[in-house]
Scaffold this active site. Structure first.
Site, PDB file in Angstrom:
ATOM      1  N   GLU A  32      -0.680  -1.996   5.060  1.00 51.39           N
ATOM      2  CA  GLU A  32       0.201  -1.957   6.238  1.00 51.39           C
ATOM      3  C   GLU A  32       0.079  -0.629   6.963  1.00 51.39           C
ATOM      4  O   GLU A  32       0.054  -0.574   8.185  1.00 51.39           O
ATOM      5  CB  GLU A  32       1.657  -2.216   5.831  1.00 51.39           C
ATOM      6  CG  GLU A  32       2.623  -2.317   7.010  1.00 51.39           C
ATOM      7  CD  GLU A  32       3.025  -0.982   7.611  1.00 51.39           C
ATOM      8  OE1 GLU A  32       3.090  -0.878   8.853  1.00 51.39           O
ATOM      9  OE2 GLU A  32       3.247  -0.019   6.854  1.00 51.39           O
ATOM     10  N   ASP A  43       0.805  -1.223   0.000  1.00 49.87           N
ATOM     11  CA  ASP A  43       0.000   0.000   0.000  1.00 49.87           C
ATOM     12  C   ASP A  43       0.841   1.276   0.000  1.00 49.87           C
ATOM     13  O   ASP A  43       2.001   1.284   0.366  1.00 49.87           O
ATOM     14  CB  ASP A  43      -0.959   0.014   1.201  1.00 49.87           C
ATOM     15  CG  ASP A  43      -0.233  -0.128   2.538  1.00 49.87           C
ATOM     16  OD1 ASP A  43       0.752  -0.899   2.611  1.00 49.87           O
ATOM     17  OD2 ASP A  43      -0.621   0.543   3.511  1.00 49.87           O
TER      18      ASP A  43
HETATM   19 NI    NI Z   1       6.459   1.232   5.447  1.00 44.14          NI
END
Ligand code: NI
Length: 398
Positions: free
Chosen positions: A142, A84
């Site tokens: 994340e 991401d």
């Molecule tokens: Ni990172």
């Protein structure tokens, strides 16, 4: 059991032949936020299909798992990469800058995805070089709100059961050509709190008729700074940061209410409870003394990243061979930054490590999450080599 090839295997020319830089630059141009990595997942799935690598898509919305089996039976090693990007407007002017307005790969996850793809490609071409199975976990979200936990809940560590997991973060806090690896605590636990203070607004010239939310908030922010200074053992590490404080509308109006939010970091799990109750005590005390009220929400987001000693030693030993200079392996790389790799490490032994990616002389040294973040792409090949050699070493070890 099965002997893996020695570290003299000439893998570097094969890694050089991979299109790591063009994959990374493609991903960099089309960054996507957490759980919205549709184009990214499609790109990964297309490459895996092209190479005939079995994989599952749509795990925890946009995650993927690729499975590569060696010619001999053996252990199962997982390699995790996050995919991401961040809600940042890119300020770089490079030809491969983000084409998605307000979204940018400012943490290097485009590089992580490219490294994992390269590792998959290499291992699929050299399945006789290792025994066992490698699971490549392409994880969404994340940065926020966290894709590791839903992927674990979806069963990515099962069938076949994962024996150990490794993962890396490109790291501009270290120069390219270095690896940061250590056993035990590496990255801090991440908690979040939000608080609303309710006072009583009024005229800026008549404070005696009001309960001033700005003055109350200022006292609270200062008092919160005493938690680490006076309630945490100085030999333990912790951070309490107030990142947001919003109140008021005009210079001559006393604010009715305020909102503040912040993050708490620590390594010892028992500190969560202690810090949360101290925040509560400060809010209760200060608000009571003013006749104000408050509403506190506190969330424990990610636990601390704790590396297994044996797997960390394996990564350290492999890094020494790949980096070829003993000083290039840095053990002092602990940070109060957080990572949801921690959820995987709670389930199976493993090691998360940092791959140096800064290059000051080329202007590639901006910190992570900066609108001008970029990294030295020579780290990509090193990342693949580290992963591949970890696979070979892990198999040889068993
Ligand atoms: Ni990172």
């Amino acid at each position: 059991m099965v002997s893996a090839p020695s570290l003299t295997t000439p893998i570097r020319s094969d890694i050089k032949a991979l299109d790591l830089v063009s994959w990374r630059r493609h991903l960099h141009q089309y960054p996507e936020l957490g759980f919205k990595e549709h184009l990214t997942a499609k790109f990964v799935a297309e490459r895996l299909s092209e190479w005939g690598i079995p994989h599952q898509v749509g795990i925890a919305k946009t995650g993927l798992v690729a499975t590569i089996t060696g010619e001999q039976p053996g252990p199962v090693l997982a390699i995790r990469a996050d995919m991401d990007a961040l809600p940042i407007q890119e300020e770089n002017t490079v030809p491969y800058r983000s084409r998605h307005d307000g979204v940018m790969h400012a943490c290097g996850h485009d590089g992580h995805t490219a490294i994992a793809l390269g590792t998959a490609r290499y291992l699929s071409q050299h399945s006789s070089d290792f025994a066992g199975t490698v699971k490549l976990i392409f994880q969404p979200a994340e940065e926020s709100p966290g894709g590791a936990k839903p992927m674990i809940e979806a069963g990515v560590l099962k069938n076949p059961d994962v024996d150990a997991i490794i993962g890396l973060h490109l790291w501009n806090n270290l120069p390219v050509g270095t690896v940061g690896v250590k056993a035990g605590p590496l990255m801090a636990a991440v908690d979040l709190f939000e608080c609303r203070i309710q006072g009583k607004g009024g005229h800026g010239a008549m404070p005696h008729q009001t309960t001033d939310a700005v003055v109350i908030s200022a006292q609270i922010v200062n008092a919160l700074q005493t938690i680490v200074a006076r309630h945490v053992n100085p030999l333990e590490s912790a951070v309490v940061t107030v990142g947001q404080l919003h109140a008021g509308t005009a210079s001559n109006i006393i604010a009715d209410s305020s909102f503040l939010s912040g993050t708490v970091r620590y390594f010892q799990p028992e500190l969560a409870q202690r810090i949360e109750s101290q925040i509560e005590a400060i809010l209760t005390g200060i608000c009571q003394s003013w006749g104000a009220t408050y509403d506190l929400n506190y969330w424990q987001l990610y636990p601390a990243v704790i590396n297994d000693a044996a797997i960390a030693e394996l990564v350290r030993s492999v890094s020494t061979d790949v980096i070829e200079t003993p000083t290039g392996v840095v053990p002092t790389c602990q940070t109060m930054g957080g990572e949801d790799m921690s959820f995987f490490l709670q389930e199976v032994p493993g090691c998360y490590f940092f791959l140096g990616s800064a290059n000051d002389t080329r202007g590639l040294a901006y910190p992570h999450h900066h609108p001008q973040f970029d990294f030295d792409e020579t780290a990509l090949g090193m990342g693949v080599e580290l992963f591949v050699r970890c696979v070979e070493a892990f198999c040889r070890q068993k």
